[in-house]
Write an enzyme that holds these catalytic residues in place. Sequence first.
Site, PDB file in Angstrom:
ATOM      1  CG  PHE A 237      -1.729  -1.242   1.420  1.00  0.00           C
ATOM      2  CD1 PHE A 237      -2.911  -1.458   0.725  1.00  0.00           C
ATOM      3  CD2 PHE A 237      -1.301  -2.231   2.309  1.00  0.00           C
ATOM      4  CE1 PHE A 237      -3.657  -2.624   0.916  1.00  0.00           C
ATOM      5  CE2 PHE A 237      -2.035  -3.387   2.507  1.00  0.00           C
ATOM      6  CZ  PHE A 237      -3.217  -3.592   1.811  1.00  0.00           C
ATOM      7  CG  ASP A 309       0.051   3.096   5.835  1.00  0.00           C
ATOM      8  OD1 ASP A 309      -0.866   3.050   6.678  1.00  0.00           O
ATOM      9  OD2 ASP A 309       0.470   4.165   5.346  1.00  0.00           O
ATOM     10  CB  CYS A 349      -5.764   4.765   9.141  1.00  0.00           C
ATOM     11  SG  CYS A 349      -6.356   4.161   7.567  1.00  0.00           S
TER      12      CYS A 349
HETATM   13  N1  SAH Z   1       1.899   4.423   3.154  1.00  0.00           N
HETATM   14  C1  SAH Z   1       1.456   5.505   2.335  1.00  0.00           C
HETATM   15  C2  SAH Z   1      -0.036   5.741   2.428  1.00  0.00           C
HETATM   16  C3  SAH Z   1      -0.888   4.534   2.078  1.00  0.00           C
HETATM   17  S1  SAH Z   1      -2.523   4.944   1.657  1.00  0.00           S
HETATM   18  C4  SAH Z   1       2.268   6.767   2.667  1.00  0.00           C
HETATM   19  O1  SAH Z   1       3.073   6.750   3.619  1.00  0.00           O
HETATM   20  O2  SAH Z   1       2.134   7.766   1.965  1.00  0.00           O
HETATM   21  C5  SAH Z   1      -3.223   3.458   1.106  1.00  0.00           C
HETATM   22  C6  SAH Z   1      -2.861   3.053  -0.307  1.00  0.00           C
HETATM   23  O3  SAH Z   1      -3.394   1.756  -0.513  1.00  0.00           O
HETATM   24  C7  SAH Z   1      -3.412   3.905  -1.436  1.00  0.00           C
HETATM   25  O4  SAH Z   1      -2.357   4.368  -2.242  1.00  0.00           O
HETATM   26  C8  SAH Z   1      -4.326   2.959  -2.263  1.00  0.00           C
HETATM   27  O5  SAH Z   1      -4.200   3.153  -3.668  1.00  0.00           O
HETATM   28  C9  SAH Z   1      -3.776   1.629  -1.878  1.00  0.00           C
HETATM   29  N2  SAH Z   1      -4.691   0.476  -1.948  1.00  0.00           N
HETATM   30  C10 SAH Z   1      -5.970   0.383  -1.540  1.00  0.00           C
HETATM   31  N3  SAH Z   1      -6.426  -0.879  -1.655  1.00  0.00           N
HETATM   32  C11 SAH Z   1      -5.398  -1.619  -2.139  1.00  0.00           C
HETATM   33  C12 SAH Z   1      -5.224  -3.001  -2.452  1.00  0.00           C
HETATM   34  N4  SAH Z   1      -6.220  -3.866  -2.262  1.00  0.00           N
HETATM   35  N5  SAH Z   1      -4.033  -3.402  -2.920  1.00  0.00           N
HETATM   36  C13 SAH Z   1      -3.021  -2.524  -3.101  1.00  0.00           C
HETATM   37  N6  SAH Z   1      -3.117  -1.211  -2.798  1.00  0.00           N
HETATM   38  C14 SAH Z   1      -4.288  -0.763  -2.327  1.00  0.00           C
END
Ligand code: SAH
Length: 406
Positions: A237, A309, A349
């Site tokens: 993520f 995350d 979160c």
């Molecule tokens: N760690 C990052 C914030 C993560 S936000 C930082 O420090 O900036 C969560 C992210 O998860 C988003 O970019 C979203 O596109 C992604 N996401 C959501 N569902 C997902 C999935 N099933 N598989 C992969 N990525 C996913």
Amino acid sequence: MKEKQDKLDRIVLWPKRDFSVRRHHPWIFSGAIANAAPDIAAGETVEVVDVDGETLGYGSFSPTSQFRVRMLSFDPKVVPDARFVEDLVACAIGRRADFFARAETNALRLVNAESDGLPGVVADFYAGWVVCQFTSAGAVFWKPTVVAALMKCVPGCRGVCERADVDVREKEGLPVEPAFAVLAGEEPPALVEIFEGPVKFLVDVRKGHKTGFYLDQRDARAAVGALANGAEVLNCFSYTGGFGLFARACGAKSVTQVDISGEALALAKRNEALGHFCGTEMNYVEADVFQYLRKCRDEGRSFDLVVLDPPKFASAKSQLEQAVRGYKDINLLAMKLLKPNGLLATFSCSGAMTAELFDKVLVGAAQDAKRDFQVVGRTRPGADHPVALSFPEGAYLKGVLLRSVQ
Ligand code: SAH
């Protein structure tokens, strides 16, 4: 003052439903209200009284929200006016003077809603531009005052913008369009460049998540980076690369950034290019993390450090059971991918998921993964995301750093 107070509409609370207001909790649920004047306009300031007519304070009325009133003043003698709201903004910024003085970053939260006394108002600073969200009727009512105060009080403020594409606005009966607007000052560039310690990021303030960046994970990114020297890192993520780029800056051997969004990964690559070449092997994978972790398992891959995350799995208590399953699934899979003594940095979160419940989920995942772990750290958002003591709902983000002991 007296004359003005007399004109305010009154909200009378049911007996025994005044306790939380007396403890300075800012939300009054619709069910706590015994009597309200008819036709109170959205965002209007109301006087909140107990069943005996004692004034408890003043708040903003939200006719369609389950949070019918959000408190602004708990002092019967202080009726909120423009000056009062301007002072709240100025004080919130004043409490962040350290951030501007230390200059370790040029991106921070300036106003953290309820916890800074301004329910529904979020204001984030990105290298001179302020991006706001107004997510309650009261916040929208005071918007011009808040914007003027930001322009006046924020050091080096070049412009104030708004992101209205926030889901919760619908529950408040507020429009979610236009998604982006400049409210004062200059138009920001397509991408605003910020820095957090040694790492630079491009922030899309128009279309990026939240107001463009996950400022609440700043301290966690630094904590995880500090553990990454020489490590093979899997950053799940990844969004625009945050944890992975910190790991890279701290000397990771390799970093694999996984996100379902191609756009986020494209920006992550551009962010990588802003940093110095340092020999870390960088990989980008556009995939669903749930599937990708299984693929890694099936291929027998392993990592020194895995970051999880994910986005919010539960936005309400009713989704908690399903969320627990989701958290357990990814944590169990990630635990199995760890090398001996490997580290897992795992986050939630979801406000509905308490820190205690999150720990329980991790214990269950470890049991099923047949591995033992030590907690070597816990993370929370930095001092620019304070949580009012009377508002535990403000503490939504928790992080646990686990070390596998075999
Ligand atoms: N760690 C990052 C914030 C993560 S936000 C930082 O420090 O900036 C969560 C992210 O998860 C988003 O970019 C979203 O596109 C992604 N996401 C959501 N569902 C997902 C999935 N099933 N598989 C992969 N990525 C996913």
